[in-house]
Design a protein around this motif. Structure first.
Motif, PDB file in Angstrom:
ATOM      1  N   LYS A  37       0.830  -1.211   0.000  1.00 13.92           N
ATOM      2  CA  LYS A  37       0.000   0.000   0.000  1.00 13.92           C
ATOM      3  C   LYS A  37       0.862   1.257   0.000  1.00 13.92           C
ATOM      4  CE  LYS A  37      -4.152  -1.918   2.129  1.00 13.92           C
ATOM      5  NZ  LYS A  37      -4.999  -1.947   3.343  1.00 13.92           N
ATOM      6  N   GLN A  38       1.977   1.226   0.712  1.00 10.09           N
ATOM      7  CA  GLN A  38       2.900   2.366   0.731  1.00 10.09           C
ATOM      8  C   GLN A  38       3.506   2.579  -0.655  1.00 10.09           C
ATOM      9  OE1 GLN A  38       3.466   4.581   3.104  1.00 10.09           O
ATOM     10  NE2 GLN A  38       4.988   5.671   1.908  1.00 10.09           N
ATOM     11  N   ILE A  59       4.907  -3.899 -13.721  1.00  8.03           N
ATOM     12  CA  ILE A  59       5.783  -4.050 -12.559  1.00  8.03           C
ATOM     13  C   ILE A  59       6.881  -5.046 -12.923  1.00  8.03           C
ATOM     14  CG2 ILE A  59       5.959  -4.872 -10.168  1.00  8.03           C
ATOM     15  CD1 ILE A  59       4.292  -2.335 -10.346  1.00  8.03           C
ATOM     16  N   ILE A  60       8.136  -4.638 -12.823  1.00  9.34           N
ATOM     17  CA  ILE A  60       9.276  -5.513 -13.082  1.00  9.34           C
ATOM     18  C   ILE A  60       9.894  -5.865 -11.740  1.00  9.34           C
ATOM     19  CG2 ILE A  60      11.516  -5.772 -14.225  1.00  9.34           C
ATOM     20  CD1 ILE A  60       9.343  -5.321 -16.259  1.00  9.34           C
ATOM     21  N   THR A  61      10.052  -7.149 -11.472  1.00 13.14           N
ATOM     22  CA  THR A  61      10.591  -7.572 -10.190  1.00 13.14           C
ATOM     23  C   THR A  61      11.515  -8.772 -10.364  1.00 13.14           C
ATOM     24  OG1 THR A  61       9.982  -8.090  -7.903  1.00 13.14           O
ATOM     25  CG2 THR A  61       8.688  -9.130  -9.635  1.00 13.14           C
ATOM     26  N   LEU A  77       1.041  -7.993  -4.765  1.00 10.19           N
ATOM     27  CA  LEU A  77       0.060  -7.119  -4.132  1.00 10.19           C
ATOM     28  C   LEU A  77       0.068  -5.730  -4.776  1.00 10.19           C
ATOM     29  CD1 LEU A  77       0.681  -8.103  -0.396  1.00 10.19           C
ATOM     30  CD2 LEU A  77      -1.320  -8.701  -1.800  1.00 10.19           C
ATOM     31  N   VAL A  78       1.259  -5.201  -5.049  1.00 10.65           N
ATOM     32  CA  VAL A  78       1.364  -3.895  -5.706  1.00 10.65           C
ATOM     33  C   VAL A  78       0.700  -3.959  -7.085  1.00 10.65           C
ATOM     34  CG1 VAL A  78       2.934  -2.151  -6.660  1.00 10.65           C
ATOM     35  CG2 VAL A  78       3.464  -3.230  -4.471  1.00 10.65           C
TER      36      VAL A  78
END
Length: 144
Positions: A37-38, A59-61, A77-78
Motif C-alpha cells: 500500500k505504501q 511491474i518488473i521484479t 500485491l502492488v
C-alpha cells in the motif's frame, strides 16, 4: 543473446511503461500488504505529478520464489492494487531462481544478463552499473 532475441525482448518491453521494484527476500519482517500500500501510494503520487503515460504500466521484479513475506509477497500485491501485470527478471547464476520464481500474472520474463544487455544497448554503456549503485545507495539511505 543474439540480436533477434534482444529485439524481441525490446519489442515486448516497448509496449509497456516499466516500474522496477526491488526489495528484501523472505526475511523481510514487514507486513507485505502494508508495504504494498505504501508503494502504491508513492507510485500514484509520482504519476500524478507527471504527464499521463499512454502505455500500460508493468511491474518488473526479481524472480524470487513466492513466500509469505518479502519482495515476492509484496510485488503481486502492488500489481493487484495498481491493476497491472508483472514482468520477471531472474538470476542467470542460480538456476533455482528461475525454476522456483513466482509467475502468477507475469507476461514477460528475462534473465538478469538479458536485462543488463537491454539497458546497455538501448540506453547507454554503464547504465547497469549506475542503476546497481543507485539501488545500493537507496538501501543504505533507507536503512539509516
Amino acid at each position: 543473446m543474439n540480436v533477434r532475441g534482444l529485439n524481441n525482448i525490446l519489442l515486448g518491453l516497448s509496449n509497456y511503461h516499466p516500474i522496477v521494484i526491488e526489495g528484501m527476500g523472505y526475511y523481510d519482517p514487514r507486513a507485505p500488504l502494508d508495504v504494498a500500500k505504501q508503494i502504491q501510494s508513492q507510485l500514484n503520487q509520482h504519476f500524478e505529478k507527471r504527464t499521463p503515460i499512454e502505455k500500460p504500466k508493468l511491474i518488473i521484479t526479481q524472480g524470487d520464489p513466492l513466500s509469505k513475506r518479502g519482495i515476492s509477497a509484496i510485488t503481486p500485491l502492488v500489481a493487484n492494487l495498481l491493476g497491472v501485470r508483472r514482468g520477471l527478471v531472474t538470476l542467470d547464476l542460480d538456476p533455482q531462481h528461475s525454476l522456483n520464481a513466482d509467475r502468477q500474472n507475469v507476461i514477460l520474463e528475462v534473465s538478469y544478463s538479458q536485462m543488463a544487455n537491454i539497458l546497455e544497448s538501448s540506453i547507454a554503456k554503464g547504465t547497469t552499473i549506475k542503476l546497481e549503485q543507485e539501488i545500493d545507495r537507496q538501501i543504505v539511505y533507507k536503512n539509516k
